[in-house]
Design an enzyme around this catalytic site. Sequence first.
Site, PDB file in Angstrom:
ATOM      1  N   GLU A  53     -83.169  83.179  68.585  1.00  0.00           N
ATOM      2  CA  GLU A  53     -83.056  81.985  67.671  1.00  0.00           C
ATOM      3  C   GLU A  53     -83.070  80.558  68.484  1.00  0.00           C
ATOM      4  O   GLU A  53     -83.681  79.635  68.303  1.00  0.00           O
ATOM      5  CB  GLU A  53     -81.727  82.039  66.983  1.00  0.00           C
ATOM      6  CG  GLU A  53     -81.613  80.870  66.026  1.00  0.00           C
ATOM      7  CD  GLU A  53     -80.864  79.851  66.525  1.00  0.00           C
ATOM      8  OE1 GLU A  53     -80.709  78.748  65.648  1.00  0.00           O
ATOM      9  OE2 GLU A  53     -80.683  79.504  67.649  1.00  0.00           O
ATOM     10  N   ASP A  62     -74.045  80.095  60.857  1.00  0.00           N
ATOM     11  CA  ASP A  62     -74.786  79.553  62.415  1.00  0.00           C
ATOM     12  C   ASP A  62     -73.533  78.680  62.874  1.00  0.00           C
ATOM     13  O   ASP A  62     -73.525  77.390  62.331  1.00  0.00           O
ATOM     14  CB  ASP A  62     -75.902  79.085  62.357  1.00  0.00           C
ATOM     15  CG  ASP A  62     -76.372  78.812  63.821  1.00  0.00           C
ATOM     16  OD1 ASP A  62     -75.740  79.042  64.814  1.00  0.00           O
ATOM     17  OD2 ASP A  62     -77.700  78.309  64.142  1.00  0.00           O
ATOM     18  N   HIS A 113     -77.719  84.375  64.158  1.00  0.00           N
ATOM     19  CA  HIS A 113     -78.061  84.851  65.384  1.00  0.00           C
ATOM     20  C   HIS A 113     -77.343  85.063  66.533  1.00  0.00           C
ATOM     21  O   HIS A 113     -76.259  84.671  66.427  1.00  0.00           O
ATOM     22  CB  HIS A 113     -79.026  83.822  65.841  1.00  0.00           C
ATOM     23  CG  HIS A 113     -78.640  82.376  66.589  1.00  0.00           C
ATOM     24  ND1 HIS A 113     -78.186  82.317  67.859  1.00  0.00           N
ATOM     25  CD2 HIS A 113     -78.025  81.225  65.808  1.00  0.00           C
ATOM     26  CE1 HIS A 113     -77.529  81.184  68.009  1.00  0.00           C
ATOM     27  NE2 HIS A 113     -77.545  80.303  67.047  1.00  0.00           N
TER      28      HIS A 113
END
Length: 547
Positions: free
Chosen positions: A364, A406, A318
């Site tokens: 996100e 992430d 993201h």
Amino acid sequence: MASNEQQPLLGDSRARNRSHASVASNSSNNRHINSDSSASAWWASRSRDVLSLFTILLLLGAGLGIWVYGTLPTSDHDEHPHEYALSTSRIREHLSQFLQIAQKHNNSRSVVNGHQASAGYVVSQLQAYGDCDVHLQHFKSPVWTVNQVPKLRVKGPVSINYLHETDFEVLRYGGMGANITDAPAQIVADGGCVAESIGDIQDKVAIVMASSQQCTLFESAFLLEQLGARAVVFVRSPKYKTPSHARVRITDWKEGDPLMTIPVISVTHSVGQLLQSTARGLRVDIETDTSIQVVNTFNVICVGRTGDRDNTIVVGSHLDSVAAGPGINDNGSGSASVLEIQLTLAKIKFAPRNRLVFAWWSAEEDGLLGSRHFARVLAHGWKNQWTHNETMNVEWPEIALNLNFDMLASPNYISLVHNGTDAPARARTGSQQIQRVFENYFARHDYSYQVTDMLGGSDFLPFVQNGVPAGGVLTGASEIKSIEEREEHGGLAHAALDTCYHRDCDTLLNINMEALHKMSRAAMYAISLLASTADLRGYLAGNLSPY
């Protein structure tokens, strides 16, 4: 060995000097010889000191170079060479660009701040140096903002001004701003899930006691709003000591879905007990200054031009941050690594056997809305106002797996690998196979790592929920490192893995370059290996080796 061999020679030399001590001329010569020898020894000693100091400085310089440039040396150029082509210093340059963008947009790269400029940077890099067809996938995202500190006052036998964040909290997406004065309160049983058990709630503040009823916060709050409540107060379970800050919204929100308009508040169990005991005649004041804005945003999708499209690998991270900070670790570290991996593969002319699709998700931080939109459109054929004009040449059955990255550079990091066993049944075996690929990377380099859950919280979720195996690596967020974990992984015990998680201090100074180096190369290793696997579906089914 050398030191032991020299000792007898030194002893012989001293014995020879002693045997000639009675001869004057030889004695004089010996004094000169001894003087010269002492000078030589002194210079040799100083030379060793200088060399030792120089060595220390070199080591310090190398350490500084690792921190600044991420160029850890390695001799392990084995049968998986692509990971060594990746430059950590180039990833840091992307992070520097992201920080500069945030500084021009309220110190944030959120959907309503610097996300669009961050996406523009990614697109410009892909168009200049990448090897893919770049698409923008548009959708709408609700953005909730708190403008002022809320107030909650209860008037009854005893009037109390409750403390924000200690006694109560406004739930995220908990309605628009409101100023409610002297409203009657009513206790609602059964979690507010059944209209028949709620009674007359018109123009009242609904106080919803903790319940085992199986409905979501949004379902309960929205039902109470439809029945005429002016506000909703959820009482938290006694196992929690603080009020909740959860979202009160449809989890998989999409354009056209409803949002709350009345205030929705969480209070602690102790506050709820007091409210319940004094409910008769209770009056409530609630003041909130919040807003919900539905905005346009987009994912950046980079579709590879070569490789088997029936074995497509979606590599995602993201790109947005929270509104509170620039998000350089969360998730600049993941999105910058994925960007540099794509550019590096293009530079070395990597020819994947299986097609690679790179994705930079938006929203996100607002509930995985970008990746959910991608899955909704491709897996379920959902269409919005832009869908007909957005053709990406990707179909859901073609996607073999998803890799998600992430937070790859937490300052007090632990190298974490997602646990494929947590995936739903349809995606479990393939997710376990992806987990083994990452575990093999750490084993090959003798890096310590830990397996962590894969239950939610990041963009792998829409994939596994729709039957696509997924996996990834990360370095942790607000989790506290234990003493045992410190002994295994280093760093500080009793401290968060990322003390700047979702804060304004998530800048370049929050990036652990050692972690970034390890984890970005773990990503490159898995991407290049799985993209080269001859029978990818067979491997994901547990039948074959990926090598």
